[in-house]
Design a protein around this motif. Structure first.
Motif, PDB file in Angstrom:
ATOM      1  N   LYS A   1       0.853  -1.195   0.000  1.00  0.00           N
ATOM      2  CA  LYS A   1       0.000   0.000   0.000  1.00  0.00           C
ATOM      3  C   LYS A   1       0.887   1.243   0.000  1.00  0.00           C
ATOM      4  O   LYS A   1       1.663   1.452   0.913  1.00  0.00           O
ATOM      5  CB  LYS A   1      -0.923  -0.016   1.218  1.00  0.00           C
ATOM      6  CG  LYS A   1      -1.883  -1.195   1.220  1.00  0.00           C
ATOM      7  CD  LYS A   1      -2.719  -1.244   2.487  1.00  0.00           C
ATOM      8  CE  LYS A   1      -3.618  -2.488   2.495  1.00  0.00           C
ATOM      9  NZ  LYS A   1      -4.410  -2.570   3.748  1.00  0.00           N
ATOM     10  N   ILE A   2       0.766   2.045  -1.036  1.00  0.00           N
ATOM     11  CA  ILE A   2       1.605   3.216  -1.222  1.00  0.00           C
ATOM     12  C   ILE A   2       0.825   4.487  -0.885  1.00  0.00           C
ATOM     13  O   ILE A   2      -0.279   4.697  -1.384  1.00  0.00           O
ATOM     14  CB  ILE A   2       2.107   3.302  -2.678  1.00  0.00           C
ATOM     15  CG1 ILE A   2       2.851   2.023  -3.062  1.00  0.00           C
ATOM     16  CG2 ILE A   2       2.982   4.532  -2.894  1.00  0.00           C
ATOM     17  CD1 ILE A   2       4.110   1.787  -2.270  1.00  0.00           C
ATOM     18  N   GLY A   3       1.411   5.335  -0.029  1.00  0.00           N
ATOM     19  CA  GLY A   3       0.777   6.604   0.316  1.00  0.00           C
ATOM     20  C   GLY A   3      -0.517   6.465   1.084  1.00  0.00           C
ATOM     21  O   GLY A   3      -1.345   7.373   1.105  1.00  0.00           O
ATOM     22  N   GLU A   4      -0.682   5.326   1.775  1.00  0.00           N
ATOM     23  CA  GLU A   4      -1.968   5.030   2.413  1.00  0.00           C
ATOM     24  C   GLU A   4      -2.377   6.061   3.451  1.00  0.00           C
ATOM     25  O   GLU A   4      -3.536   6.451   3.550  1.00  0.00           O
ATOM     26  CB  GLU A   4      -1.924   3.641   3.044  1.00  0.00           C
ATOM     27  CG  GLU A   4      -3.248   3.216   3.649  1.00  0.00           C
ATOM     28  CD  GLU A   4      -3.160   1.854   4.323  1.00  0.00           C
ATOM     29  OE1 GLU A   4      -4.210   1.205   4.484  1.00  0.00           O
ATOM     30  OE2 GLU A   4      -2.050   1.445   4.680  1.00  0.00           O
ATOM     31  N   VAL A   5      -1.443   6.534   4.262  1.00  0.00           N
ATOM     32  CA  VAL A   5      -1.772   7.508   5.311  1.00  0.00           C
ATOM     33  C   VAL A   5      -0.921   8.770   5.135  1.00  0.00           C
ATOM     34  O   VAL A   5      -0.574   9.442   6.097  1.00  0.00           O
ATOM     35  CB  VAL A   5      -1.565   6.907   6.724  1.00  0.00           C
ATOM     36  CG1 VAL A   5      -2.609   5.850   7.014  1.00  0.00           C
ATOM     37  CG2 VAL A   5      -0.163   6.312   6.868  1.00  0.00           C
ATOM     38  N   ALA A   6      -0.636   9.111   3.878  1.00  0.00           N
ATOM     39  CA  ALA A   6       0.236  10.258   3.596  1.00  0.00           C
ATOM     40  C   ALA A   6      -0.519  11.563   3.402  1.00  0.00           C
ATOM     41  O   ALA A   6       0.091  12.598   3.129  1.00  0.00           O
ATOM     42  CB  ALA A   6       1.085   9.969   2.356  1.00  0.00           C
TER      43      ALA A   6
ATOM     44  N   PHE B   1       7.775  10.782   6.794  1.00  0.00           N
ATOM     45  CA  PHE B   1       7.101  11.488   7.874  1.00  0.00           C
ATOM     46  C   PHE B   1       6.047  10.570   8.490  1.00  0.00           C
ATOM     47  O   PHE B   1       5.682   9.554   7.905  1.00  0.00           O
ATOM     48  CB  PHE B   1       6.439  12.782   7.365  1.00  0.00           C
ATOM     49  CG  PHE B   1       5.453  12.570   6.247  1.00  0.00           C
ATOM     50  CD1 PHE B   1       4.087  12.569   6.478  1.00  0.00           C
ATOM     51  CD2 PHE B   1       5.893  12.370   4.940  1.00  0.00           C
ATOM     52  CE1 PHE B   1       3.180  12.372   5.447  1.00  0.00           C
ATOM     53  CE2 PHE B   1       4.996  12.161   3.899  1.00  0.00           C
ATOM     54  CZ  PHE B   1       3.636  12.161   4.153  1.00  0.00           C
ATOM     55  N   VAL B   2       5.565  10.911   9.670  1.00  0.00           N
ATOM     56  CA  VAL B   2       4.527  10.128  10.330  1.00  0.00           C
ATOM     57  C   VAL B   2       3.184  10.458   9.679  1.00  0.00           C
ATOM     58  O   VAL B   2       2.842  11.624   9.479  1.00  0.00           O
ATOM     59  CB  VAL B   2       4.481  10.424  11.835  1.00  0.00           C
ATOM     60  CG1 VAL B   2       3.312   9.685  12.493  1.00  0.00           C
ATOM     61  CG2 VAL B   2       5.789   9.997  12.493  1.00  0.00           C
ATOM     62  N   GLY B   3       2.435   9.421   9.340  1.00  0.00           N
ATOM     63  CA  GLY B   3       1.195   9.591   8.595  1.00  0.00           C
ATOM     64  C   GLY B   3       0.046  10.141   9.404  1.00  0.00           C
ATOM     65  O   GLY B   3       0.158  10.453  10.595  1.00  0.00           O
ATOM     66  N   THR B   4      -1.096  10.242   8.755  1.00  0.00           N
ATOM     67  CA  THR B   4      -2.283  10.832   9.365  1.00  0.00           C
ATOM     68  C   THR B   4      -2.840   9.995  10.503  1.00  0.00           C
ATOM     69  O   THR B   4      -3.671  10.476  11.276  1.00  0.00           O
ATOM     70  CB  THR B   4      -3.383  11.027   8.303  1.00  0.00           C
ATOM     71  OG1 THR B   4      -3.629   9.770   7.636  1.00  0.00           O
ATOM     72  CG2 THR B   4      -2.948  12.051   7.269  1.00  0.00           C
ATOM     73  N   ASP B   5      -2.386   8.724  10.603  1.00  0.00           N
ATOM     74  CA  ASP B   5      -2.829   7.898  11.732  1.00  0.00           C
ATOM     75  C   ASP B   5      -1.956   8.122  12.964  1.00  0.00           C
ATOM     76  O   ASP B   5      -2.144   7.492  14.003  1.00  0.00           O
ATOM     77  CB  ASP B   5      -2.814   6.413  11.362  1.00  0.00           C
ATOM     78  CG  ASP B   5      -1.413   5.904  11.006  1.00  0.00           C
ATOM     79  OD1 ASP B   5      -0.467   6.722  10.959  1.00  0.00           O
ATOM     80  OD2 ASP B   5      -1.266   4.690  10.774  1.00  0.00           O
ATOM     81  N   ASN B   6      -0.994   9.040  12.847  1.00  0.00           N
ATOM     82  CA  ASN B   6      -0.091   9.412  13.943  1.00  0.00           C
ATOM     83  C   ASN B   6       0.810   8.284  14.430  1.00  0.00           C
ATOM     84  O   ASN B   6       1.328   8.335  15.545  1.00  0.00           O
ATOM     85  CB  ASN B   6      -0.891   9.981  15.141  1.00  0.00           C
ATOM     86  CG  ASN B   6      -1.589  11.274  14.801  1.00  0.00           C
ATOM     87  OD1 ASN B   6      -1.023  12.134  14.140  1.00  0.00           O
ATOM     88  ND2 ASN B   6      -2.838  11.408  15.250  1.00  0.00           N
ATOM     89  N   LYS B   7       1.034   7.259  13.589  1.00  0.00           N
ATOM     90  CA  LYS B   7       1.923   6.181  14.018  1.00  0.00           C
ATOM     91  C   LYS B   7       2.737   5.558  12.876  1.00  0.00           C
ATOM     92  O   LYS B   7       3.865   5.128  13.078  1.00  0.00           O
ATOM     93  CB  LYS B   7       1.138   5.077  14.739  1.00  0.00           C
ATOM     94  CG  LYS B   7       0.088   4.383  13.889  1.00  0.00           C
ATOM     95  CD  LYS B   7      -0.626   3.273  14.668  1.00  0.00           C
ATOM     96  CE  LYS B   7      -1.649   2.552  13.789  1.00  0.00           C
ATOM     97  NZ  LYS B   7      -2.319   1.451  14.530  1.00  0.00           N
ATOM     98  N   THR B   8       2.183   5.523  11.673  1.00  0.00           N
ATOM     99  CA  THR B   8       2.860   4.852  10.563  1.00  0.00           C
ATOM    100  C   THR B   8       3.852   5.781   9.878  1.00  0.00           C
ATOM    101  O   THR B   8       3.510   6.905   9.514  1.00  0.00           O
ATOM    102  CB  THR B   8       1.839   4.363   9.531  1.00  0.00           C
ATOM    103  OG1 THR B   8       0.900   3.494  10.173  1.00  0.00           O
ATOM    104  CG2 THR B   8       2.535   3.610   8.403  1.00  0.00           C
ATOM    105  N   LEU B   9       5.077   5.301   9.706  1.00  0.00           N
ATOM    106  CA  LEU B   9       6.067   6.069   8.955  1.00  0.00           C
ATOM    107  C   LEU B   9       5.758   5.894   7.470  1.00  0.00           C
ATOM    108  O   LEU B   9       5.779   4.793   6.938  1.00  0.00           O
ATOM    109  CB  LEU B   9       7.484   5.589   9.266  1.00  0.00           C
ATOM    110  CG  LEU B   9       8.619   6.464   8.714  1.00  0.00           C
ATOM    111  CD1 LEU B   9       8.560   7.861   9.323  1.00  0.00           C
ATOM    112  CD2 LEU B   9       9.965   5.819   9.007  1.00  0.00           C
ATOM    113  N   THR B  10       5.445   6.994   6.819  1.00  0.00           N
ATOM    114  CA  THR B  10       5.034   6.951   5.423  1.00  0.00           C
ATOM    115  C   THR B  10       5.898   7.901   4.610  1.00  0.00           C
ATOM    116  O   THR B  10       6.828   8.515   5.105  1.00  0.00           O
ATOM    117  CB  THR B  10       3.536   7.295   5.295  1.00  0.00           C
ATOM    118  OG1 THR B  10       3.100   7.041   3.947  1.00  0.00           O
ATOM    119  CG2 THR B  10       3.271   8.761   5.643  1.00  0.00           C
ATOM    120  N   GLY B  11       5.601   8.016   3.339  1.00  0.00           N
ATOM    121  CA  GLY B  11       6.379   8.870   2.455  1.00  0.00           C
ATOM    122  C   GLY B  11       7.045   8.059   1.364  1.00  0.00           C
ATOM    123  O   GLY B  11       7.026   6.818   1.360  1.00  0.00           O
TER     124      GLY B  11
END
Length: 373
Positions: A84-89, A136-146
């Protein structure tokens, strides 16, 4: 993005995309009762089957609930992983799912100790605040995304390994490589000749700076500093892009022309100045510009890019391993597999970074010269 000359994410230094500029840069169940009269030998298969089912459920639960491996962003289906790419970005990406098969001939090149472990330990230098859209940390405040964590997941999928993201400060990113706690760093690291003394590189993205203008502007940089004549251009103080811009300013002055270089206290101030017409353009890390454009619609546009390594060399961002660790060839092969089969282009497009694509991953290509660092 010639960020690798500084440590501030917004200052186009290593996390070469920076969104946190420096003073001038605008820059993540019950058993059925026994039936009387049935001989024990007839019940045994049923019991064995029930136990087997319970065991399978237990294994699945352990995988889903277990910590450590990056189960939130990748799920395996047979020999194919859905990443899953950019899921919580948030605004930084257009989420998508990319299927990646395990490629046995590439997996065979991964050091056995890594295969035995079952995880690929991947260093990320996104502490404390991250640098969208790269890490950066995603919108779920826990997953490292980017872009960088997601490329890490794609590469791990090619290897048939679970990605383990080890987030640290920029300085500790290299400490992890040196100590062996990370197998590879995939964190906007620029390929430099100085770093090659300690590390091996597999390139995967161009290291570019970019020019941002308002959406209604028709000006294009075109790779020619002379197009800057008469413009007011903002840049981050103390950054690699400032050095380049001041060199162009000196050339224009010698030709009887003028480039007005402007500085602002922070990123928001720079973008406000651009939108209001106080400046004509902003020169900064290309990924940071892509991030700003993605979040503001047609307010701004990218008017051209320039190599972070300067005019004579295309700067490159590369997956970085401890020298002679035995992993770099597998990394380059995995990246090239993703390039050749389309997953790479989808990954870049998701984060608005298609203008930083490379045609091929190279092992230890020419890097930023010592005199430019």
């Amino acid at each position: 993005m010639s960020d690798d000359t500084k440590t501030d994410p917004d200052n186009k230094t290593e996390p070469d995309n920076k969104t946190a500029p420096d003073k001038t840069d605008p820059e993540p169940t019950s058993e059925k009762p026994e039936t009387p009269g049935i001989p024990p030998r007839r019940r045994t298969p049923l019991i064995i089957a029930a136990v087997a089912i319970i065991a399978v459920i237990a294994v699945i639960a352990a995988v889903v609930l277990g910590g450590g491996a990056d189960e939130e962003t990748a799920t395996e289906s047979g020999d194919v992983t859905e990443v899953k790419i950019g899921e919580v970005a948030g605004a930084a990406a257009k989420p998508t799912t990319i299927e990646v098969p395990v490629v046995d001939e590439i997996r065979e090149k991964v050091p056995q100790e890594i295969l035995d472990r079952g995880t690929l330990e991947i260093g990320q230098g996104a502490l404390p605040a991250g640098f969208p859209p790269l890490a950066f940390v995603g919108t779920d405040n826990k997953t490292l995304t980017g872009a960088e964590p997601d490329l890490s997941r794609l590469i791990a999928a090619v290897f048939g390994l679970k990605p383990e993201l080890n987030n640290a400060t920029w300085q500790n990113l290299f400490v992890g490589l040196d100590a062996g706690t990370s197998d590879v760093a995939i964190s906007n690291v620029t390929d430099t000749e100085e770093r090659k003394q300690k590390y091996d590189f597999a390139s995967y993205r161009q290291d570019n700076l970019g020019f941002a203008t308002v959406g209604t502007s028709t000006w294009e940089f075109g790779g020619d500093y002379r197009t800057l004549d008469g413009l007011k251009v903002a840049v981050g103080s103390g950054t690699n892009q400032e050095k380049i811009l001041l060199e162009w300013q000196a050339k224009l002055k010698a030709e009887g022309k003028k480039l007005d270089v402007k500085y602002f206290p922070d990123n928001p101030a720079t973008w406000t100045a651009l939108e209001s017409g106080q400046i004509d353009a902003y020169f900064g890390p290309n990924p940071g510009i892509a991030y700003q454009i993605a979040g503001t619609g047609d307010t701004f546009r990218n008017a051209g890019t320039f190599s972070g390594a300067g005019e004579s060399l295309q700067g490159l961002i590369a997956a970085t391993t401890k020298k002679d660790s035995g992993l770099v060839e597998a990394l380059a092969d995995a990246i090239n597999y993703l390039i050749e089969n389309g997953q790479y282009a989808t990954w870049l497009e998701t984060y608005g970074l298609s203008n930083e694509a490379v045609g091929k991953s190279e092992i230890n290509p020419p890097g930023l010269p010592l005199e430019n660092q």
